[in-house]
Write an enzyme that holds these catalytic residues in place. Structure first.
Site, PDB file in Angstrom:
ATOM      1  N   ARG A  29       0.811  -1.225   0.000  1.00 50.74           N
ATOM      2  CA  ARG A  29       0.000   0.000   0.000  1.00 50.74           C
ATOM      3  C   ARG A  29       0.843   1.273   0.000  1.00 50.74           C
ATOM      4  O   ARG A  29       0.484   2.236  -0.681  1.00 50.74           O
ATOM      5  CB  ARG A  29      -1.050  -0.001   1.112  1.00 50.74           C
ATOM      6  CG  ARG A  29      -0.616   0.354   2.486  1.00 50.74           C
ATOM      7  CD  ARG A  29      -1.326  -0.505   3.497  1.00 50.74           C
ATOM      8  NE  ARG A  29      -0.785  -1.846   3.433  1.00 50.74           N
ATOM      9  CZ  ARG A  29      -1.490  -2.941   3.155  1.00 50.74           C
ATOM     10  NH1 ARG A  29      -2.758  -2.876   2.960  1.00 50.74           N
ATOM     11  NH2 ARG A  29      -0.889  -4.114   3.111  1.00 50.74           N
ATOM     12  N   THR A  30       1.921   1.314   0.726  1.00 54.11           N
ATOM     13  CA  THR A  30       2.679   2.567   0.779  1.00 54.11           C
ATOM     14  C   THR A  30       3.250   2.905  -0.595  1.00 54.11           C
ATOM     15  O   THR A  30       3.144   4.028  -1.081  1.00 54.11           O
ATOM     16  CB  THR A  30       3.798   2.485   1.835  1.00 54.11           C
ATOM     17  OG1 THR A  30       3.208   2.124   3.093  1.00 54.11           O
ATOM     18  CG2 THR A  30       4.517   3.804   1.984  1.00 54.11           C
ATOM     19  N   LYS A  86      25.429  -4.886  -6.134  1.00 54.80           N
ATOM     20  CA  LYS A  86      26.769  -4.847  -6.731  1.00 54.80           C
ATOM     21  C   LYS A  86      27.729  -4.047  -5.862  1.00 54.80           C
ATOM     22  O   LYS A  86      28.840  -3.740  -6.259  1.00 54.80           O
ATOM     23  CB  LYS A  86      26.707  -4.212  -8.119  1.00 54.80           C
ATOM     24  CG  LYS A  86      25.831  -4.959  -9.112  1.00 54.80           C
ATOM     25  CD  LYS A  86      25.892  -4.262 -10.462  1.00 54.80           C
ATOM     26  CE  LYS A  86      25.012  -4.940 -11.481  1.00 54.80           C
ATOM     27  NZ  LYS A  86      24.933  -4.178 -12.739  1.00 54.80           N
ATOM     28  N   ARG A 105      11.882   3.445   0.904  1.00 55.46           N
ATOM     29  CA  ARG A 105      11.760   2.560   2.071  1.00 55.46           C
ATOM     30  C   ARG A 105      12.994   1.674   2.100  1.00 55.46           C
ATOM     31  O   ARG A 105      13.439   1.168   1.070  1.00 55.46           O
ATOM     32  CB  ARG A 105      10.499   1.701   1.969  1.00 55.46           C
ATOM     33  CG  ARG A 105      10.450   0.578   2.983  1.00 55.46           C
ATOM     34  CD  ARG A 105       9.135  -0.137   3.021  1.00 55.46           C
ATOM     35  NE  ARG A 105       8.087   0.688   3.584  1.00 55.46           N
ATOM     36  CZ  ARG A 105       6.844   0.247   3.824  1.00 55.46           C
ATOM     37  NH1 ARG A 105       6.507  -0.995   3.542  1.00 55.46           N
ATOM     38  NH2 ARG A 105       5.943   1.055   4.346  1.00 55.46           N
ATOM     39  N   HIS A 127       7.993   6.225  10.175  1.00 56.16           N
ATOM     40  CA  HIS A 127       7.158   6.124   8.973  1.00 56.16           C
ATOM     41  C   HIS A 127       6.259   7.372   8.990  1.00 56.16           C
ATOM     42  O   HIS A 127       5.063   7.296   9.260  1.00 56.16           O
ATOM     43  CB  HIS A 127       6.340   4.828   9.046  1.00 56.16           C
ATOM     44  CG  HIS A 127       5.696   4.413   7.771  1.00 56.16           C
ATOM     45  ND1 HIS A 127       5.512   5.255   6.701  1.00 56.16           N
ATOM     46  CD2 HIS A 127       5.159   3.219   7.395  1.00 56.16           C
ATOM     47  CE1 HIS A 127       4.904   4.587   5.724  1.00 56.16           C
ATOM     48  NE2 HIS A 127       4.682   3.355   6.126  1.00 56.16           N
TER      49      HIS A 127
HETATM   50  C1  NCD Z   1       3.543  -0.637   8.104  1.00 56.15           C
HETATM   51  C2  NCD Z   1       5.039  -0.553   7.883  1.00 56.15           C
HETATM   52  O1  NCD Z   1       5.537  -0.918   6.815  1.00 56.15           O
HETATM   53  O2  NCD Z   1       5.681  -0.067   8.798  1.00 56.15           O
HETATM   54  N1  NCD Z   1       2.823  -0.820   6.936  1.00 56.15           N
HETATM   55  C3  NCD Z   1       2.487   0.297   6.194  1.00 56.15           C
HETATM   56  O3  NCD Z   1       3.330   0.961   5.649  1.00 56.15           O
HETATM   57  N2  NCD Z   1       1.199   0.638   6.167  1.00 56.15           N
HETATM   58  C4  NCD Z   1       3.148  -1.569   9.178  1.00 56.15           C
HETATM   59  C5  NCD Z   1       3.555  -3.017   9.091  1.00 56.15           C
HETATM   60  O4  NCD Z   1       4.218  -3.444   8.145  1.00 56.15           O
HETATM   61  O5  NCD Z   1       3.181  -3.747  10.002  1.00 56.15           O
END
Ligand code: NCD
Length: 341
Positions: A57-58, A86, A107, A135
């Protein structure tokens, strides 16, 4: 804060008026997210979406938000498909990719890595999650959702009671949300986790120093009796040294409709950053809650697009120009309202 050209790395950067600004811009994005109108305000701009850790989703939310503003998205996902395998340094990757992009979302599994990357980037970088650290865009969308859910009930963010449940030690969403809540007045937070997975002391201390009433608990039912928001989280298996270690904590705090009915106030809003772990041995948020009108989890994901559109618009300095580059939608539109509403 001056959003134009800024990296968005941590909630520590935000004051309350900055959050207000993001939310005001996010509100204005609704007609575009609902496909009532189309804007091309970011036509020609490129988002570099770099996800070196699992994400659904992100990643797609950032990409969709950018597309909805008229921009293009280029993605790289996973170490195995990138030059990092690499031996390329994050800094070199940043120098290269910032030549191709106008903004980058990233990320990465290591805490602090997105900030290191940003230091070498020539364009703004938005943190999509750096290890167990933070986050920030998730916390903003969580608070935006809280604000909307509570304003429907005639309430404000000030004065709220919020329970955070689960793996508070490794959960970066609760780290960022805790830092965000401390900007508000008369907040009560109940931290419900196994003893080994409590929220980091430094965050608890800064909440207390800001006047937040913090209670630490290791049981679920009595602790959620009196809260406005119950924010459940997944055991962050990928942060443990082994699956066996994560198994020790899985399934300890399960919220389902029977527990909700017996212990929660009738209007308690149920939240989760998702993904919820629906495997039998975990199941921290049971699917029997799916018909509960106070389950806000899919409204959170819908709101995420608005908040990320707002951040892009602010960082690229087009927040006041979005409507100037807009027109009506001419295709069949089945999406008129956010999910669950
Ligand atoms: C979260 C994350 O990646 O920190 N997910 C997200 O981005 N909505 C929470 C999780 O992975 O549990």
């Amino acid at each position: 804060m001056n959003f134009t050209g800024a990296h968005i790395l941590s909630i520590n950067q935000f004051q309350r008026e900055d959050v207000d600004r993001v939310f005001a811009v996010a509100d204005k994005m609704e007609p575009y997210a609902l496909r009532k109108r189309v804007t091309r305000v970011l036509e020609g701009a490129i988002l570099g979406n770099m996800f070196f850790e699992a994400s659904t989703r992100t990643r797609v939310s950032f990409g969709s938000a950018f597309n909805l503003l008229g921009g293009e998205v280029r993605e790289t996902a996973g170490f195995e498909n990138s030059a990092l395998v690499k031996g390329e340094s994050l800094q070199d990757t940043a120098r290269v990719l910032s030549g191709f992009s106008d903004v980058i979302c990233m990320r990465h599994p290591e805490a602090g890595s997105v900030a290191d990357f940003a230091a070498a980037s020539r364009v703004p970088v938005l943190n999509g999650g750096d290890g167990a650290n933070e986050h920030p865009t998730q916390a903003l969308l969580d608070l935006y959702t809280i604000r909307k859910e509570m304003s429907d009930k005639g309430r404000d963010i000030d004065g709220l009671s919020v329970a955070m449940i689960g793996d508070l030690r490794h959960g970066r969403t609760v780290h960022s949300l805790s830092k965000l809540l401390l900007l508000y007045n008369d907040i009560r937070v109940v931290l419900i986790s196994p003893k080994e997975l409590t929220l980091p002391d430094s965050i608890v201390e800064s909440m207390r120093a800001a006047g937040v009433d913090v209670t630490v608990s290791h049981e679920l039912t009595q602790s959620i009796a009196d809260v406005d928001i119950a924010y459940s989280t997944r055991i962050q298996e990928e942060r443990f040294s082994s699956k066996q270690e994560a198994d020790l904590y899985r399934g300890k705090f399960r919220l389902n409709q029977a527990i909700y009915t017996q212990y929660c106030q009738p209007n308690t809003v149920i939240m989760h950053p998702l993904p919820r772990d629906s495997r039998k041995d975990a199941n921290e948020l049971d699917s029997d809650l799916d018909d509960n009108p106070n389950l806000a989890i899919f409204r959170q994901t819908d709101n995420g697009v608005l908040v990320r559109m707002a951040l892009f618009a602010l960082v690229l300095d087009v927040a006041d120009k979005v409507d100037d580059f807009s027109h009506d939608v001419h295709w069949y539109n089945s999406r008129q309202s956010p999910s669950n509403s």
